[in-house]
Structures are given as structure tokens and as C-alpha cells.
Design an enzyme around this catalytic site. Structure first.
Site, mmCIF file in Angstrom:
data_model
loop_
_atom_site.group_PDB
_atom_site.id
_atom_site.type_symbol
_atom_site.label_atom_id
_atom_site.label_comp_id
_atom_site.label_asym_id
_atom_site.label_seq_id
_atom_site.Cartn_x
_atom_site.Cartn_y
_atom_site.Cartn_z
ATOM 1 N N TYR A 201 0.849 -1.193 0.000
ATOM 2 C CA TYR A 201 0.000 0.000 0.000
ATOM 3 C C TYR A 201 0.882 1.241 0.000
ATOM 4 O O TYR A 201 1.767 1.372 0.841
ATOM 5 C CB TYR A 201 -0.899 0.003 1.239
ATOM 6 C CG TYR A 201 -1.810 1.204 1.352
ATOM 7 C CD1 TYR A 201 -2.902 1.346 0.508
ATOM 8 C CD2 TYR A 201 -1.573 2.177 2.312
ATOM 9 C CE1 TYR A 201 -3.744 2.446 0.616
ATOM 10 C CE2 TYR A 201 -2.408 3.285 2.435
ATOM 11 C CZ TYR A 201 -3.495 3.414 1.582
ATOM 12 O OH TYR A 201 -4.320 4.501 1.688
ATOM 13 N N ASP B 147 9.398 2.875 -0.416
ATOM 14 C CA ASP B 147 8.374 3.482 0.417
ATOM 15 C C ASP B 147 8.674 3.087 1.859
ATOM 16 O O ASP B 147 8.302 2.005 2.310
ATOM 17 C CB ASP B 147 6.994 2.997 -0.026
ATOM 18 C CG ASP B 147 5.864 3.557 0.833
ATOM 19 O OD1 ASP B 147 6.154 4.161 1.888
ATOM 20 O OD2 ASP B 147 4.698 3.372 0.457
ATOM 21 N N LYS C 44 5.126 9.081 9.013
ATOM 22 C CA LYS C 44 5.034 8.520 10.360
ATOM 23 C C LYS C 44 5.976 9.205 11.350
ATOM 24 O O LYS C 44 5.732 10.303 11.794
ATOM 25 C CB LYS C 44 5.299 7.012 10.320
ATOM 26 C CG LYS C 44 4.433 6.236 9.328
ATOM 27 C CD LYS C 44 2.999 6.130 9.756
ATOM 28 C CE LYS C 44 2.221 5.210 8.828
ATOM 29 N NZ LYS C 44 0.786 5.139 9.133
#
Length: 431
Positions: free
Chosen positions: A145, A240, A268
Site C-alpha cells: 500500500y 516506500d 510517520k
């Protein structure tokens, strides 16, 4: 656990104004049953809902809270920053200070652009890679994702996998056609795509440690194989590391596996719990970004001073001792889940990497999207509810990671494993 009456009332009210009653799909508890809990506060490793129930939290805002909820120093630092202004729409010294800190920790990131989310970061990185290579197609891996931009909602993991929506309405067919799907941990599937799409692939984007089908580490030689192929074919390799960046290690997964990507996407922990993303990489690629180059990307809140302050606070406190301790806690949690399953005779595979853990309810090893789909989601839902009633808040999805923080103590782990022993018996009885 007290009955969550107020949470249920709030969910009913929210459902009248927010689609599905939430602002992000996995929060709705559809995969595990029941109404979501509405949170009042988080402190250290603990959450408290609006009904007064307290839980040991292993969601940790889906990963960014490496130092736990509301650490005192971060709260103080961001409060001071907010007093000076919450948004300028102009440069501040905090942006390049955090950028320099990122470059020190991840030398592959020679230039960096801050944005406000991981989706912005991945979407922008792909645009830059396409401009740099003058090619249109990208390769992603089934189950990985990379945010909700159109190009990525093809066999996506995370919430899309949880809800059984591997693709999304509203994504134009021509956009989806330029996204090619390979199998994680399968270089042969990559080679087949490279052969069939010679000189038309701009980028390969990958979670170097898959985290959105649950935790799935890379097989030996897999990432190096991607690096070699991208170098040979003139393809931009994008890591990613929105989840793994600064969580797997201070230098991310790329440091652990000694692989240097061309571009890296971050989020994050880089915002210390505030909305932040970033993308960066080789100077010659990043110099394509406006105003240095022709690729346009902008954002009013990019480089927000409060978020930059939180990121600096979080990144300045990364030490080898911190990662050793987190890894020990992760291993303790993983072995505790495995032992609880053995005792209850429940089929379970536990994948773990450092401070991230996923218990898959299957007898088969999980190494890619297809094997993850073999997991028994009904068993996970029973386990989740059993843990929740015993004061442990895990991710409301089989296909997510359990995140630990420095705020989790041995006492928290002992209570969690005791809860797992009981919850696994719930699973066994329900079979």
C-alpha cells in the site's frame, strides 16, 4: 471492560456526517465486528476511550509513535513552537534542519521535499520519476500500500485489503493500465514485467519491509535483485519507507539491508505524531522538482513549523540502545503470541521485524500477498475482540502490524501475553 455506550452513541452520530462514520476505513471495525471505540486520550503506551476503558495500545497511530503517546519533551517542544506560529506559508529554519537530520540518517536522500502525508510523498515521487525517465509505467507489488493516489489503488493492501477492495471505483482504466503488478519476494515476476515492457517503466516502488499485508520481511537477495535490475534498465527504484523509515532502524530498511534506493518516501515518525510526509533521493532526480526544475508540486502546510519541531524531537532521540530494546520487546511479543497459539492448538504464523509484529491465523508461512490471503480473518476478529475485552487494543485488521514503542514496558508485555493466552482459547472454542 465497561460497555462502550458513549462510543456507540458517538459512532451513530458520526455516521450521519462522516462516510461510514470515520475518516479512514480501517478505523470502522468492519473487519472485526462491532462499533469502533472513540478515544479520549493517549499517554505512554496506554489509550483511554470516552467510556473510561483503558487499553495497552499496539496501534500507536499506525506506527509514528515510536516514543509513545504524548511524551513530555515532545509536547513541550511543540507547545513552544505553536506559540511562535502554527503555519507561515514561508520558509523557516526548521525545514532545512530536519532535512539535514534526515540526510545524515539516510545518506541516499541527498535532497528532500516535505509534504503533509505519505500519500502525497509517494504520489509526488512517482511523478518525479516519470519526468526524470520520460517513461509512464510503474511497477508495484501486490498487497503493498502506497497511499490512495489513483496509480496505487491496484491490488493495494492495508484498508483496501481489509475490506476486500483490491481496486477502487473512480480510478480511470488508463491510469490503472500504467500500474504493473509483481509479486512480493518474487524476482521472476519482476523479470516478466521488465521483458514485456522494455524501456517503458519509470519506477519500481516497494515497501522494503512489507507492512500493509501485515509484516512480511524481504527474502534474501530480493531487494538487491531489484536494485540490480533498476540500475541495468535505467529505472528509478523507490523505497516506500513511510512505515519502516526510522522504525526498522535509524537509517530505515535501506540501512539494514545495505541497499541504496534512488528515491525514498517517508512519513510517520518523521513527524513525531503530526501529519508529515517527505520524499527525497538523488540530487539529480530531486532537482527536477519546482522551483529547481519543471515538475510541479506544492503544499500550503508543507514544512509546518509545529510538525517540523515534532520530527526533530523524535529523530534526535534515536539510539542503538533504543532499537535493541524495541527489538527485544518485539521478539517477546511475537514469541508470546506463538506460545499462546500452541497452547490453544490454533494455527498461527507470527511474522516480526524489530518493533513490528503480525500474528497471521494460518498454518502456512506468509511471504507475499497470496499467502497472506490464506489467513483466517474470522479467527483474527475473535482474537481481536478477546484482546480488547482484556484491555489490549490491537489493529482492527488481520492485515496490519502491531507496533511497539519505547513506552511499552515488560509489565505491559506480560499482561498482553496473558490476554493472548485467554483470547487464543476464545479462538479455539469458536472453531
Amino acid at each position: 471492560m465497561k460497555k462502550p455506550k458513549l462510543s456507540q452513541q458517538l459512532f451513530a452520530r458520526a455516521s450521519q456526517i462522516l462516510p461510514g462514520g470515520v475518516d479512514s476505513p480501517v478505523r470502522a471495525f468492519q473487519a472485526v465486528g462491532g462499533a469502533p471505540l472513540f478515544v479520549r486520550r493517549g499517554t505512554g503506551a496506554m489509550l483511554e476511550d470516552v467510556d473510561g476503558n483503558k487499553f495497552i495500545d499496539y496501534v500507536m497511530s499506525w506506527g509514528p509513535l515510536l516514543h509513545g503517546h504524548a511524551p513530555r519533551g515532545l509536547v513541550q517542544a511543540t507547545a513552544r513552537a505553536a506559540k511562535l506560529g502554527t503555519s507561515f506559508g514561508a520558509p523557516s529554519p526548521l525545514e532545512h534542519e530536519l532535512g539535514e537530520r534526515v540526510r545524515t540518517l539516510m545518506p541516499s536522500v541527498e535532497r528532500v521535499r516535505f509534504v503533509s502525508s505519505g500519500t502525497e510523498a509517494t504520489m509526488s515521487a512517482v511523478r518525479v520519476a516519470r519526468a526524470f525517465t520520460r517513461r509512464d509505467r510503474i511497477v508495484k507489488f501486490a498487497g503493498c500500500y502506497h497511499g490512495h493516489a489513483d496509480a496505487f489503488l491496484v491490488k493495494a493492501g492495508s484498508g483496501a485489503l481489509t475490506l476486500g477492495i483490491p481496486t477502487s471505483p473512480g480510478v480511470p482504466a488508463p491510469v490503472a493500465a500504467d500500474t504493473l503488478i509483481a509479486r512480493y519476494n518474487d524476482l521472476e515476476s519482476v523479470d516478466a514485467l521488465l521483458s514485456a515492457n522494455k524501456n517503458s517503466i519509470a519506477a519500481i516502488i516497494i515497501e522494503p519491509i512489507a507492512g500493509n499485508i501485515g509484516v512480511v520481511p524481504p527474502a534474501d537477495g530480493f531487494l538487491q535483485g531489484l536494485r540490480d535490475r533498476c540500475t541495468r534498465e535505467g529505472i528509478v527504484l523507490i523505497f516506500d519507507e513511510v512505515i519502516s523509515g526510522f522504525r526498522a532502524s535509524a537509517g530505515g530498511a535501506q540501512q539494514i539491508f545495505s541497499i541504496q534506493p534512488d528515491m525514498t518516501c517517508l512519513g510517520k515518525i518523521i513527524g513525531g505524531g503530526f501529519p508529515v510526509g517527505a520524499y527525497g533521493g538523488r540530487a539529480e532526480i530531486m532537482d527536477m522538482v519546482a522551483p529547481a526544475g519543471p515538475v510541479y508540486q506544492a503544499g500550503t502546510l508543507s514544512g509546518n513549523p509545529v510538525a517540523m519541531t515534532a520530527g526533530l524531537w523524535a529523530l534526535k532521540r534515536l539510539t542503538p540502545a533504543l532499537y535493541r530494546d524495541l527489538a527485544r520487546r518485539g521478539a517477546t511479543l511475537a514469541s508470546g503470541f506463538a506460545e499462546a497459539a500452541r497452547a490453544a492448538r490454533v494455527p498461527l504464523q507470527v511474522n516480526a521485524f524489530g518493533s513490528t509484529v503480525t500474528p497471521f491465523f494460518t498454518a502456512s508461512p506468509v511471504r507475499d500477498y497470496e499467502s497472506a490471503l490464506k489467513a483466517n480473518t474470522t479467527a483474527y476478529a475473535t482474537f481481536f475482540r478477546g484482546m480488547l475485552t482484556r484491555g489490549v487494543y490491537g489493529p482492527p485488521s488481520q492485515f496490519e502490524a502491531w507496533f511497539l514503542s519505547t513506552a511499552h514496558t515488560d509489565a505491559h508485555l506480560k499482561k498482553t501475553i496473558a490476554a493472548a493466552m485467554a483470547a487464543m482459547k476464545d479462538v479455539s472454542r469458536s472453531r
